[in-house]
Design a protein around this motif. Structure first.
Motif, PDB file in Angstrom:
ATOM      1  N   CYS A 669       4.114  59.955  60.388  1.00  0.00           N
ATOM      2  CA  CYS A 669       2.909  61.721  59.472  1.00  0.00           C
ATOM      3  C   CYS A 669       2.328  61.144  59.095  1.00  0.00           C
ATOM      4  CB  CYS A 669       4.405  62.631  58.296  1.00  0.00           C
ATOM      5  SG  CYS A 669       5.804  63.297  59.481  1.00  0.00           S
ATOM      6  N   GLU A 670       3.058  60.064  58.881  1.00  0.00           N
ATOM      7  CA  GLU A 670       0.748  59.074  58.111  1.00  0.00           C
ATOM      8  C   GLU A 670      -0.305  59.180  58.868  1.00  0.00           C
ATOM      9  OE1 GLU A 670       0.940  56.023  54.338  1.00  0.00           O
ATOM     10  OE2 GLU A 670       2.625  57.994  53.543  1.00  0.00           O
ATOM     11  N   ASP A 671       0.377  58.448  60.055  1.00  0.00           N
ATOM     12  CA  ASP A 671      -0.259  57.534  60.825  1.00  0.00           C
ATOM     13  C   ASP A 671      -0.955  59.117  61.628  1.00  0.00           C
ATOM     14  OD1 ASP A 671      -1.765  56.375  62.878  1.00  0.00           O
ATOM     15  OD2 ASP A 671       0.366  55.942  64.349  1.00  0.00           O
ATOM     16  N   LEU A 672      -0.399  60.176  61.491  1.00  0.00           N
ATOM     17  CA  LEU A 672      -0.827  61.373  62.075  1.00  0.00           C
ATOM     18  C   LEU A 672      -2.565  61.604  61.183  1.00  0.00           C
ATOM     19  CD1 LEU A 672       1.530  63.837  62.949  1.00  0.00           C
ATOM     20  CD2 LEU A 672      -0.157  62.395  65.259  1.00  0.00           C
ATOM     21  N   GLU A 673      -2.309  61.209  59.562  1.00  0.00           N
ATOM     22  CA  GLU A 673      -2.928  61.817  58.946  1.00  0.00           C
ATOM     23  C   GLU A 673      -4.410  60.806  57.949  1.00  0.00           C
ATOM     24  OE1 GLU A 673       0.178  64.491  56.014  1.00  0.00           O
ATOM     25  OE2 GLU A 673      -1.096  62.422  55.041  1.00  0.00           O
ATOM     26  N   ARG A 674      -3.788  59.528  58.750  1.00  0.00           N
ATOM     27  CA  ARG A 674      -5.099  57.998  58.716  1.00  0.00           C
ATOM     28  C   ARG A 674      -5.936  57.976  59.503  1.00  0.00           C
ATOM     29  NH1 ARG A 674      -3.673  54.003  54.814  1.00  0.00           N
ATOM     30  NH2 ARG A 674      -2.354  54.704  53.675  1.00  0.00           N
ATOM     31  N   ASN A 675      -5.162  58.559  60.904  1.00  0.00           N
ATOM     32  CA  ASN A 675      -5.762  58.658  62.092  1.00  0.00           C
ATOM     33  C   ASN A 675      -6.360  59.225  62.968  1.00  0.00           C
ATOM     34  OD1 ASN A 675      -6.560  55.411  61.858  1.00  0.00           O
ATOM     35  ND2 ASN A 675      -4.367  55.340  62.042  1.00  0.00           N
ATOM     36  N   ASP A 676      -7.268  59.504  64.311  1.00  0.00           N
ATOM     37  CA  ASP A 676      -7.127  60.449  64.787  1.00  0.00           C
ATOM     38  C   ASP A 676      -7.361  59.855  66.823  1.00  0.00           C
ATOM     39  OD1 ASP A 676     -10.029  58.927  64.689  1.00  0.00           O
ATOM     40  OD2 ASP A 676     -11.309  60.655  63.985  1.00  0.00           O
ATOM     41  N   GLY A 677      -6.854  58.795  67.390  1.00  0.00           N
ATOM     42  CA  GLY A 677      -6.810  58.785  68.092  1.00  0.00           C
ATOM     43  C   GLY A 677      -8.230  58.656  68.686  1.00  0.00           C
ATOM     44  N   SER A 678      -9.754  57.953  67.493  1.00  0.00           N
ATOM     45  CA  SER A 678     -10.515  57.807  68.866  1.00  0.00           C
ATOM     46  C   SER A 678     -10.647  56.193  68.552  1.00  0.00           C
ATOM     47  CB  SER A 678     -11.308  58.149  67.739  1.00  0.00           C
ATOM     48  OG  SER A 678     -11.581  57.642  66.861  1.00  0.00           O
ATOM     49  N   ALA A 679     -12.004  55.666  68.800  1.00  0.00           N
ATOM     50  CA  ALA A 679     -11.427  53.996  69.303  1.00  0.00           C
ATOM     51  C   ALA A 679     -12.106  53.468  67.879  1.00  0.00           C
ATOM     52  CB  ALA A 679     -12.886  53.420  69.849  1.00  0.00           C
ATOM     53  N   ALA A 680     -12.533  54.362  66.656  1.00  0.00           N
ATOM     54  CA  ALA A 680     -12.844  53.806  65.026  1.00  0.00           C
ATOM     55  C   ALA A 680     -11.698  53.786  64.760  1.00  0.00           C
ATOM     56  CB  ALA A 680     -13.945  54.465  64.854  1.00  0.00           C
ATOM     57  N   ARG A 681     -10.561  55.639  64.910  1.00  0.00           N
ATOM     58  CA  ARG A 681      -9.637  55.472  64.329  1.00  0.00           C
ATOM     59  C   ARG A 681      -8.226  55.397  64.577  1.00  0.00           C
ATOM     60  NH1 ARG A 681     -11.486  60.447  60.541  1.00  0.00           N
ATOM     61  NH2 ARG A 681      -8.540  60.344  59.897  1.00  0.00           N
ATOM     62  N   PRO A 682      -7.799  54.360  65.318  1.00  0.00           N
ATOM     63  CA  PRO A 682      -6.787  54.567  67.026  1.00  0.00           C
ATOM     64  C   PRO A 682      -5.028  54.866  66.179  1.00  0.00           C
ATOM     65  CG  PRO A 682      -7.532  52.537  66.645  1.00  0.00           C
ATOM     66  CD  PRO A 682      -8.028  53.270  65.608  1.00  0.00           C
ATOM     67  N   TYR A 683      -4.773  55.382  66.791  1.00  0.00           N
ATOM     68  CA  TYR A 683      -3.659  55.760  66.091  1.00  0.00           C
ATOM     69  C   TYR A 683      -2.374  54.508  66.264  1.00  0.00           C
ATOM     70  CZ  TYR A 683      -4.086  61.077  66.764  1.00  0.00           C
ATOM     71  OH  TYR A 683      -4.107  61.908  65.965  1.00  0.00           O
ATOM     72  N   TYR A 684      -1.646  53.955  65.414  1.00  0.00           N
ATOM     73  CA  TYR A 684      -0.759  52.944  65.426  1.00  0.00           C
ATOM     74  C   TYR A 684       0.490  53.252  66.816  1.00  0.00           C
ATOM     75  CZ  TYR A 684      -3.358  50.124  62.905  1.00  0.00           C
ATOM     76  OH  TYR A 684      -3.869  49.864  62.208  1.00  0.00           O
ATOM     77  N   MET A 685       0.939  54.149  67.021  1.00  0.00           N
ATOM     78  CA  MET A 685       2.295  55.441  67.776  1.00  0.00           C
ATOM     79  C   MET A 685       2.024  54.787  68.884  1.00  0.00           C
ATOM     80  SD  MET A 685       1.785  59.051  67.817  1.00  0.00           S
ATOM     81  CE  MET A 685       0.651  59.047  66.624  1.00  0.00           C
TER      82      MET A 685
END
Length: 729
Positions: A669-685
């Motif tokens: 849930c925190e990963d979804l709020e911190r990141n958006d899946g882009s190259a600059a803000r990739p998901y850790y999942m």
């Protein structure tokens, strides 16, 4: 509207490029609670030392004669005299027995109970009979003393009755002949003064045994444990091996194992229904099988309940209801079960990279065993730390009756001079010192510290595992970026920095649990009350505190996860965890709870397998085991012990998976709020966990789809590029 709803539960986490999982630079949290917990532990140790110096567990094990000596105690002159003999059992018919738990007659330790009927007058005339009779007399009786002198000094009973030992006490061997109660094959007997009916003995025996019945059951259960403890340990080792193998298989075959587990559980419960029906049908037409449980009442021999049809009918109904509930849940939740299986697979990968986490419950078991053992031993020593109290018992009117006395000098005291036929006999264990006055408070402190320490140990396990699994989730490259020895590192951080936080959370939970114990005690005391409003109010309070305990356990669990990641105090961590869950409340229902349900089915399967196996082994239903299984008073004792302990073992091992799922879920849930899946803000999942996200979004229409989110991200990127071009121009 959605933004307003989310702001009510705090602002979502912002992107932080420096964040890499559990924070290393942290400080001590909830220091006041840590100091309070240490002081409480020191006080607990002091209570234990005081109890061990004052208590004497022999008071629970051995019966006590009129002088306060223990019958049958090894290393004493009474070692070979294990049974307690009553001079006049009919004195136990007095109502004072139920108040003081002591018969107003001389009691002495004997080697064996009398096996024939005789009176002192008749036995005195025959040397061989009198020699046998003196085995049940106090020391100092000689052949030169007359019968009148012996009875006047109360050195011997007026008569002996055929008796049998019951909880190490000699009670008349009453029988039934032609519908009439008999003793020694006779319906009457001569007590030295008059001819009396054997029926007169019943009241004395009943009052003497009313205090002993519960103890008889406990002693038989204890005896069963001594005969089958090694089989119970073997069963628990098997339960541990099955749980461990099950989790290892779950690591590689999560999908198949879950469906096999569900199918086997349904089959085991189905077989239980079939077996109960066969027992129910077999009792049809049997004498006494149609008696109801209500008419039967409480029986110390619990196997009696298995001889009536109503017991098996109740088992059938309970198992059928459980079977129907499980099948209905499977029908309506099968899509969400598929999603939960994917989450279990991700948890299996995390556990696969830190297999030592599977053995962490053994450490928790060890700590809990120490806590339980300390509490149990302290409770026994506290309950047996009273002093022997002696009281005056007499047959005629006496002003000093039932007053305390000193047996050492009673024969020369004014009380003996005024009441010539009185005796100073052991009554019960008590005391008037300040220590004895506050024994109840010390027992209460013992129970409260037991709850506090047990909850602290469980919380330590949760925080340790949470820190380890969080380090896995937030590793950019798995498993290369996972720190070395993640479980031990997390355990060190928890003890060094967050002992106060664990003490705070466990203190809140312990207060609620001790209130629930007090409510149960009040409910037990008010069972005979006719005030329906009081019963209703008590029932409501019990329900409310049960719900409150469940909520606090849920909140503590998630607070420990947040504290393990960010290193904040209990209140801040609990608030952050609660707000994060409320911002993702639909995902909580879809993923977290369904996964808990699947893991619960796994626990039931292990318990069911061990329960069925132990039933056929200890009950002797299988001929191959009849010569191997021990002979027991209650064969349900090891079965129930193995069922309860195997559930605790399975729960401990499955709690690793459950904690992993909960930790990954919060990080998710925190990963979804911190990141958006882009190259600059990739998901850790992982990609598989991302797949769960998209499946979950299909279940939640309020969330944008993957395509919509990507489209929105592309539009935002394009707008930023256009704005930069305009600024450059």
């Amino acid at each position: 509207m959605e933004l307003e709803e989310k702001s009510k539960y705090g602002e979502p986490r912002k992107h932080d490029p420096s964040f890499r999982g559990p924070i290393q630079n942290r400080g001590c949290t909830d220091i006041v609670c840590c100091i309070l917990f240490i002081i409480a532990i020191l006080g607990y140790i002091a209570v234990g030392i005081l109890a061990w110096s004052q208590g004497d567990p022999r008071k629970v094990i051995y019966p006590t004669d009129s002088r306060g000596q223990f019958c049958g105690q090894a290393g004493t002159p009474l070692e070979k005299k294990p049974f307690l003999f009553y001079f006049n059992i009919m004195k136990c018919a007095s109502p004072m027995v139920l108040l003081e738990f002591q018969c107003p007659t001389t009691q002495m330790c004997v080697e064996k109970c009398p096996d024939k009927f005789m009176t002192l007058i008749k036995a005195y005339a025959v040397n061989s009979d009198f020699a046998y009779y003196k085995n049940f007399c106090e020391e100092g009786v000689t052949n030169t003393m007359g019968v009148a002198e012996i009875l006047k000094q109360r050195l011997c009973p007026a008569m002996l009755l055929p008796s049998k030992p019951f909880t190490r006490r000699c009670f008349p061997a009453l029988g039934m002949k032609g519908g009439v109660i008999t003793v020694g094959n006779s319906s009457t007997f001569n007590d030295g003064n008059e001819i009396r009916n054997a029926q007169d003995l019943v009241a004395g025996v009943q009052n003497a045994t009313v205090v002993m019945e519960a103890r008889q059951v406990v002693m038989k259960i204890f005896e069963d444990f001594t005969h089958c403890w090694y089989w119970i340990l073997l069963g628990l080792v098997i339960a541990m091996i099955i749980s461990l193998v099950f989790l290892i298989l779950l690591r590689f075959l999560a999908g198949i194992m879950v469906w096999v587990m569900i199918a086997m559980l349904v089959a085991v419960i189905g077989y239980g229904i079939f077996h109960c029906y066969m027992e129910y049908a077999a009792l049809k037409g049997e004498a006494g099988a149609n008696v109801t449980i209500k008419d039967l009442g409480f029986q110390t021999d619990f196997t009696v309940y298995l001889q009536i049809r109503q017991t098996w009918l109740a088992f059938i109904i309970i198992l059928a209801i459980v079977e129907v509930i499980i099948i209905l849940l499977l029908i309506f939740l099968w899509k969400r079960i598929l999603i939960a299986i994917a989450l279990i697979k991700e948890a299996s990968r995390a556990i696969g990279h830190m297999l030592c986490s599977l053995f962490y419950p053994l450490f928790t078991f060890l700590l809990l065993a120490v806590v339980i053992a300390y509490w149990g031993v302290t409770a026994v020593f506290l309950s047996t730390s009273n002093q022997p109290i002696y009281k005056i018992f007499n047959e005629t009117n006496c002003d000093y009756s039932r007053q305390t006395c000193d047996p050492a000098n009673y024969s020369t005291s004014p009380m003996k001079a005024q009441c010539a036929d009185s005796k100073c006999l052991f009554a019960f264990y008590g005391g008037e010192t300040p220590y004895h006055k506050y024994l109840i408070a010390l027992q209460f402190y013992n129970v409260f510290l037991f709850f506090w320490c047990a909850n602290f140990v469980l919380g330590l396990g949760q925080m340790t595992l949470a820190g380890a699994f969080a380090s896995y989730y937030w590793a950019a490259k798995k498993p290369d970026d996972i720190p070395a020895f993640p479980v031990f590192s997390s355990l060190g951080r928890s003890l060094r920095y967050h002992t106060g936080t664990l003490a705070f959370g466990s203190l809140i939970l312990s207060i609620i649990q001790i209130i629930r114990v007090l409510l149960e005690y009040l409910d037990h005391k008010l069972k005979g009350a006719q005030n329906k409003f009081a019963k209703f109010l008590l029932c409501c309070l019990k329900c409310c505190f049960w719900c409150l305990e469940k909520f606090v356990k849920f909140l503590n669990r998630n607070a420990y996860i947040m504290s393990a990641i960010y290193g904040k105090n209990f209140c801040t961590s609990a608030r952050d965890a609660f707000f994060l869950l409320m911002r993702n409340v639909i995902r909580v229902a879809v993923l977290d709870k369904v996964t808990d349900f699947i893991l619960f089915l796994g626990k039931l399967l292990i318990v069911g397998l061990l329960g069925v196996f132990s039933f056929f082994f200890f009950s002797g239903r299988v001929k191959a085991f009849q010569n191997t299984a021990p002979t027991l008073n209650y064969y349900w004792v090891p079965i129930l012990t193995m069922v309860v302990c195997s559930y605790l073992i399975a729960h401990a091992f499955f709690s690793v998976y459950s904690m992993c799922v909960d930790t990954l879920f919060l990080c998710f849930c925190e990963d979804l709020e911190r990141n958006d899946g882009s190259a600059a803000r990739p998901y850790y999942m992982s990609p598989s966990l991302r797949e769960i996200l998209w499946k979950n979004k299909e279940e939640d229409p309020s969330e944008p789809s993957a395509q919509q989110q990507q489209q929105q991200h592309d539009e935002d990127t394009q707008l930023k590029q256009e704005a930069q071009e305009e600024d450059t121009a």
